[in-house]
Design a protein around this motif. Structure first.
Motif, PDB file in Angstrom:
ATOM      1  N   PHE A  47      30.692 -18.222 -70.940  1.00 12.24           N
ATOM      2  CA  PHE A  47      31.715 -19.169 -70.487  1.00 12.24           C
ATOM      3  C   PHE A  47      32.402 -18.600 -69.258  1.00 12.24           C
ATOM      4  N   PHE A  48      32.791 -19.490 -68.343  1.00 12.15           N
ATOM      5  CA  PHE A  48      33.551 -19.067 -67.165  1.00 12.15           C
ATOM      6  C   PHE A  48      34.172 -20.302 -66.520  1.00 12.15           C
ATOM      7  N   TYR A  49      35.220 -20.096 -65.739  1.00 14.29           N
ATOM      8  CA  TYR A  49      35.803 -21.169 -64.935  1.00 14.29           C
ATOM      9  C   TYR A  49      35.142 -21.144 -63.560  1.00 14.29           C
ATOM     10  N   VAL A  50      34.971 -22.323 -62.947  1.00 13.69           N
ATOM     11  CA  VAL A  50      34.585 -22.357 -61.532  1.00 13.69           C
ATOM     12  C   VAL A  50      35.670 -23.065 -60.732  1.00 13.69           C
ATOM     13  N   ILE A  51      36.005 -22.454 -59.607  1.00 17.81           N
ATOM     14  CA  ILE A  51      36.878 -23.054 -58.609  1.00 17.81           C
ATOM     15  C   ILE A  51      36.116 -23.045 -57.286  1.00 17.81           C
ATOM     16  N   GLY A  52      36.661 -23.719 -56.278  1.00 16.97           N
ATOM     17  CA  GLY A  52      35.938 -23.803 -55.009  1.00 16.97           C
ATOM     18  C   GLY A  52      34.650 -24.581 -55.131  1.00 16.97           C
ATOM     19  N   HIS A  53      34.630 -25.556 -56.057  1.00 15.22           N
ATOM     20  CA  HIS A  53      33.398 -26.281 -56.377  1.00 15.22           C
ATOM     21  C   HIS A  53      33.183 -27.531 -55.530  1.00 15.22           C
ATOM     22  N   GLY A  54      34.174 -27.944 -54.764  1.00 12.08           N
ATOM     23  CA  GLY A  54      33.991 -29.045 -53.826  1.00 12.08           C
ATOM     24  C   GLY A  54      34.249 -30.438 -54.362  1.00 12.08           C
ATOM     25  N   ILE A  55      34.541 -30.595 -55.652  1.00 12.69           N
ATOM     26  CA  ILE A  55      34.901 -31.903 -56.196  1.00 12.69           C
ATOM     27  C   ILE A  55      36.418 -32.009 -56.186  1.00 12.69           C
ATOM     28  N   SER A  56      36.934 -33.066 -55.602  1.00  9.07           N
ATOM     29  CA  SER A  56      38.375 -33.150 -55.378  1.00  9.07           C
ATOM     30  C   SER A  56      39.150 -33.188 -56.693  1.00  9.07           C
ATOM     31  N   GLU A  57      40.297 -32.514 -56.685  1.00  3.79           N
ATOM     32  CA  GLU A  57      41.160 -32.527 -57.867  1.00  3.79           C
ATOM     33  C   GLU A  57      41.632 -33.945 -58.171  1.00  3.79           C
TER      34      GLU A  57
END
Length: 332
Positions: A47-57
């Motif tokens: 398990f991990f979090y991803v940020i900087g993924h390019g899908i808008s918040e």
């Protein structure tokens, strides 16, 4: 194999996404750093979090908001898209209809699957045939979800290119016969707020302990309620505390097989301790429906089982695995 982790790592995957279509991506320093982090996360926790993924918040929030709008509708309205075996197990299921290890889960949901032509997968696929049931209310529900599905599919493919490099293969290891035409599952899930008994919160299990079936899961969860829990090697349940704008990612049973057990599909569950209703949208990126899944050659060679054997896990046909789960998961 999972470790005795106490928290889930956060990975900024933007350097990977910048180079994901470059055949020489494996030589980029930024990509190398992301790949190392993915490798450690998949080995240690699954398990991990991803940020900087390019899908808008903004889109991530809209998907949850419109899902919440649907679940707040009268029961009779929701039943217009009721899930049945005849509908290919697609559509709305009421609270308690989903079952994990024989116990009803305290959530309601809409289940969607990649659509395919009748007869394409023969007898194996017959149970899953049919169009997705999208509600007419709220308006624009289908359009928003289809855009979201497209973005999640692309993002999952790119994360898996990084994971393929982490396993020592080419970035395209999971494409072609394995996931060149990936199946997908999306579950839009609503968890009622925790009930009170004698002034105390009760801990209803929103979804019992399980592993996911496929390759990679992207979890879009409410920002203000902690409910998803992941079990570490010591048996402790570690909370996946929401990080706004992120996805919680985890690997599934098919990736565990492909990695020859180097990466773990970790047990997890959902317990909504909040008195407030919780929404979660889970996107499951899978192999081809008819893929025969067995350890990758690179994993047989680099991660042998020992004792003269080069393969730990037996092969599985993804579609058979999915259908067997789906047909035993619902009390209808």
């Amino acid at each position: 194999m999972a470790t005795d982790f106490k928290s889930l790592p956060v990975i900024d995957i933007s350097p990977l996404l910048l180079k994901c279509d470059d055949p020489d991506m494996a030589e980029d320093p930024g990509v190398i750093e992301v790949v190392q982090k993915l490798d450690r996360a998949c080995r240690d926790a699954g398990f991990f979090y991803v940020i900087g993924h390019g899908i808008s918040e903004d889109l991530i929030k809209k998907v949850r908001e419109i899902t919440r709008e649907f679940f707040m509708l009268p029961y009779e309205e929701k039943l217009k898209i009721k899930m049945t075996p005849a509908a290919g197990y697609r559509g709305y299921q009421r609270i308690g209809e989903n079952v994990t290890k024989g116990k009803p889960d305290i959530h309601e949901a809409i289940d969607c699957y990649r659509e395919f032509k009748q007869g394409k997968y023969g007898d194996i696929g017959k149970a899953m045939e049919g169009p997705n049931q999208w509600p007419e209310n709220p308006h624009e529900f289908k359009e928003l979800m289809e855009e979201y599905l497209r973005l999640c599919t692309d993002l999952s493919r790119n994360i898996l290119r990084g994971i393929a490099l982490a396993l020592g293969g080419s970035p395209y290891e999971f494409e072609g016969n394995i996931a060149g035409e990936p199946f997908w599952v999306m579950r839009l899930i609503g968890y009622p707020g925790a009930p009170f008994t004698n002034g105390k919160l009760e801990n209803d299990v929103g979804c019992g302990a399980h592993t996911d079936y496929g390759l990679l899961t992207l979890v879009n969860q409410d920002d203000d309620k902690t409910a998803l829990q992941v079990r570490n090697l010591g048996g402790d349940w570690i909370s996946a505390i929401p990080i706004p704008g992120s996805f919680v990612c985890n690997i599934g049973d098919m990736l565990k097989i492909l990695s020859n057990g180097v990466y773990e599909s970790t047990l997890h569950r959902v317990i909504n301790n909040s008195p407030l209703y919780r929404v979660c949208v889970a996107f499951f990126y899978e192999t081809n429906f008819d893929a025969v899944v067995e350890p990758l050659d690179v994993c047989k060679n680099k991660h042998p089982a020992g004792r003269g054997e080069s393969q730990v896990f037996k092969r599985a046909v993804y579609g058979e695995h999915l259908v067997s789960k789906v047909q035993t998961n619902f009390a209808m």
